[in-house]
Design a protein around this motif. Sequence first.
Motif, PDB file in Angstrom:
ATOM      1  N   LEU A  82       0.819  -1.212   0.000  1.00 20.91           N
ATOM      2  CA  LEU A  82       0.000   0.000   0.000  1.00 20.91           C
ATOM      3  C   LEU A  82       0.855   1.265   0.000  1.00 20.91           C
ATOM      4  N   TRP A  83       2.147   1.100   0.294  1.00 19.13           N
ATOM      5  CA  TRP A  83       3.038   2.262   0.247  1.00 19.13           C
ATOM      6  C   TRP A  83       3.213   2.773  -1.188  1.00 19.13           C
ATOM      7  N   ILE A  84       3.018   1.892  -2.177  1.00 19.66           N
ATOM      8  CA  ILE A  84       3.295   2.276  -3.564  1.00 19.66           C
ATOM      9  C   ILE A  84       2.434   3.447  -4.010  1.00 19.66           C
ATOM     10  N   PRO A  85       1.090   3.372  -3.878  1.00 19.08           N
ATOM     11  CA  PRO A  85       0.291   4.543  -4.275  1.00 19.08           C
ATOM     12  C   PRO A  85       0.484   5.747  -3.360  1.00 19.08           C
ATOM     13  N   LEU A  86       0.968   5.500  -2.140  1.00 21.10           N
ATOM     14  CA  LEU A  86       1.207   6.604  -1.205  1.00 21.10           C
ATOM     15  C   LEU A  86       2.581   7.239  -1.410  1.00 21.10           C
ATOM     16  N   ARG A  87       3.379   6.651  -2.317  1.00 19.79           N
ATOM     17  CA  ARG A  87       4.711   7.159  -2.645  1.00 19.79           C
ATOM     18  C   ARG A  87       5.633   7.204  -1.433  1.00 19.79           C
ATOM     19  N   GLN A  88       5.541   6.161  -0.621  1.00 22.09           N
ATOM     20  CA  GLN A  88       6.432   5.999   0.515  1.00 22.09           C
ATOM     21  C   GLN A  88       7.615   5.132   0.095  1.00 22.09           C
ATOM     22  N   ARG A  89       8.789   5.425   0.647  1.00 15.76           N
ATOM     23  CA  ARG A  89       9.992   4.655   0.326  1.00 15.76           C
ATOM     24  C   ARG A  89      10.427   3.841   1.546  1.00 15.76           C
ATOM     25  N   GLY A 145      14.279   3.626   9.115  1.00 15.01           N
ATOM     26  CA  GLY A 145      12.989   3.675   8.455  1.00 15.01           C
ATOM     27  C   GLY A 145      11.884   3.090   9.317  1.00 15.01           C
ATOM     28  N   PRO A 146      10.647   3.558   9.136  1.00 12.31           N
ATOM     29  CA  PRO A 146       9.524   3.090   9.952  1.00 12.31           C
ATOM     30  C   PRO A 146       9.063   1.703   9.538  1.00 12.31           C
ATOM     31  N   GLY A 147       8.302   1.059  10.422  1.00 11.27           N
ATOM     32  CA  GLY A 147       7.671  -0.198  10.071  1.00 11.27           C
ATOM     33  C   GLY A 147       6.568   0.034   9.056  1.00 11.27           C
ATOM     34  N   MET A 153       0.412   4.875   8.116  1.00  9.71           N
ATOM     35  CA  MET A 153      -0.187   5.987   8.847  1.00  9.71           C
ATOM     36  C   MET A 153       0.353   7.328   8.363  1.00  9.71           C
ATOM     37  N   THR A 154       1.670   7.459   8.283  1.00  5.76           N
ATOM     38  CA  THR A 154       2.246   8.737   7.871  1.00  5.76           C
ATOM     39  C   THR A 154       1.970   9.020   6.396  1.00  5.76           C
ATOM     40  N   GLY A 155       1.929   7.953   5.581  1.00  4.35           N
ATOM     41  CA  GLY A 155       1.619   8.148   4.165  1.00  4.35           C
ATOM     42  C   GLY A 155       0.210   8.656   3.960  1.00  4.35           C
ATOM     43  N   LEU A 156      -0.754   8.084   4.671  1.00  4.70           N
ATOM     44  CA  LEU A 156      -2.138   8.553   4.574  1.00  4.70           C
ATOM     45  C   LEU A 156      -2.263   9.987   5.075  1.00  4.70           C
ATOM     46  N   HIS A 157      -1.513  10.299   6.121  1.00  4.36           N
ATOM     47  CA  HIS A 157      -1.524  11.674   6.637  1.00  4.36           C
ATOM     48  C   HIS A 157      -1.043  12.660   5.575  1.00  4.36           C
ATOM     49  N   GLY A 161      -4.011  14.888   4.235  1.00  6.44           N
ATOM     50  CA  GLY A 161      -4.011  16.098   5.056  1.00  6.44           C
ATOM     51  C   GLY A 161      -4.690  15.909   6.397  1.00  6.44           C
ATOM     52  N   VAL A 162      -5.240  14.728   6.653  1.00  5.36           N
ATOM     53  CA  VAL A 162      -5.860  14.434   7.947  1.00  5.36           C
ATOM     54  C   VAL A 162      -4.762  14.248   8.987  1.00  5.36           C
ATOM     55  N   SER A 163      -5.015  14.690  10.222  1.00 11.92           N
ATOM     56  CA  SER A 163      -3.989  14.633  11.255  1.00 11.92           C
ATOM     57  C   SER A 163      -3.552  13.198  11.525  1.00 11.92           C
ATOM     58  N   VAL A 164      -2.299  13.047  11.956  1.00 17.90           N
ATOM     59  CA  VAL A 164      -1.755  11.728  12.284  1.00 17.90           C
ATOM     60  C   VAL A 164      -2.599  11.062  13.362  1.00 17.90           C
ATOM     61  N   ARG A 165      -3.026  11.831  14.339  1.00 21.00           N
ATOM     62  CA  ARG A 165      -3.812  11.259  15.430  1.00 21.00           C
ATOM     63  C   ARG A 165      -5.106  10.634  14.912  1.00 21.00           C
ATOM     64  N   VAL A 166      -5.796  11.352  14.036  1.00 26.80           N
ATOM     65  CA  VAL A 166      -7.061  10.834  13.494  1.00 26.80           C
ATOM     66  C   VAL A 166      -6.811   9.618  12.619  1.00 26.80           C
ATOM     67  N   VAL A 167      -5.781   9.680  11.768  1.00 16.91           N
ATOM     68  CA  VAL A 167      -5.465   8.550  10.890  1.00 16.91           C
ATOM     69  C   VAL A 167      -5.115   7.321  11.711  1.00 16.91           C
ATOM     70  N   ARG A 168      -4.262   7.494  12.711  1.00 13.82           N
ATOM     71  CA  ARG A 168      -3.849   6.351  13.530  1.00 13.82           C
ATOM     72  C   ARG A 168      -5.033   5.762  14.282  1.00 13.82           C
ATOM     73  N   THR A 169      -5.871   6.629  14.856  1.00 19.45           N
ATOM     74  CA  THR A 169      -7.035   6.144  15.594  1.00 19.45           C
ATOM     75  C   THR A 169      -7.968   5.359  14.682  1.00 19.45           C
ATOM     76  N   ALA A 170      -8.206   5.891  13.489  1.00 16.29           N
ATOM     77  CA  ALA A 170      -9.103   5.217  12.552  1.00 16.29           C
ATOM     78  C   ALA A 170      -8.553   3.842  12.152  1.00 16.29           C
ATOM     79  N   ILE A 171      -7.257   3.783  11.872  1.00 15.86           N
ATOM     80  CA  ILE A 171      -6.657   2.507  11.478  1.00 15.86           C
ATOM     81  C   ILE A 171      -6.737   1.499  12.618  1.00 15.86           C
ATOM     82  N   GLU A 172      -6.366   1.925  13.828  1.00 12.14           N
ATOM     83  CA  GLU A 172      -6.292   0.975  14.929  1.00 12.14           C
ATOM     84  C   GLU A 172      -7.669   0.533  15.398  1.00 12.14           C
ATOM     85  N   VAL A 173      -8.652   1.432  15.377  1.00  6.05           N
ATOM     86  CA  VAL A 173     -10.016   1.017  15.708  1.00  6.05           C
ATOM     87  C   VAL A 173     -10.508  -0.006  14.689  1.00  6.05           C
TER      88      VAL A 173
END
Length: 232
Positions: A82-89, A145-147, A153-157, A161-173
């Motif tokens: 999923l990092w590919i479309p998020l352009r994470q390395r 590098g991160p896991g 989480m950081t890629g979606l942020h 543009g959604v805050s890291v806190r909201v993204v992380r909470t949504a993923i973990e819930v």
Amino acid sequence: MRRSTSTTGGHILARNSPRRHLTRRLFQLYAGLALYGASSALLVRSGLGLEPWNVLHQGLSERTGLSMGVVLTAVGAAVLLLWIPLRQRPGLGTVSNVLMIGAAMDATLSALPEAHGAAVRLPLMAAGIVLNGAATGLYIAARFGPGPRDGLMTGLHRRTGVSVRVVRTAIEVSVVATGFVLGGTVGVGTLLYAVTIGPLAQLFLRVFAVSPTPDGGTVVAAGRPRGAILRP
């Protein structure tokens, strides 16, 4: 090798060669990843609740018959895609995370018997949470590098543009709810992990920080650090 130390503003500076610096970072990375898998296995054996992603991994393990370590590795690889479309390395730490944590978890689970009674299960839960915090500090402070899950989480942020806190909470819930439906264990350990892992990780990030200094030395100890030392 010539070695000198000096004390400035509570910091002890040690002049290390680049190779020695890299060796320490690699040791921290792989020790942290191995300890992370082992700490997760302690939480599994406690039977009192797992970390959010491991609730999902356990649920999938129950449904597929695969070991939790194998499921963890497979999910990590899928998340990495999923990092590919998020352009994470990915970095060395990212790939090592996918390959090593699951193996360490399965090895520890095979060595640990089932726990019975609160006198055994409660200490296992406490040890698992504290060791998980130490493991997090070790491998993140190594700066390889991160896991895959943190990178998601950081890629979606960054992309939304959604805050890291909201993204992380949504993923973990989402992963906890899905894992619970599949048969994963949610309990007091899950709650304690959620409220303590942040402070524990911050503490151990300070303990294990490996920060380059302007003169090429490395900070190996510091008095009363303030704020976050590591900025990924």
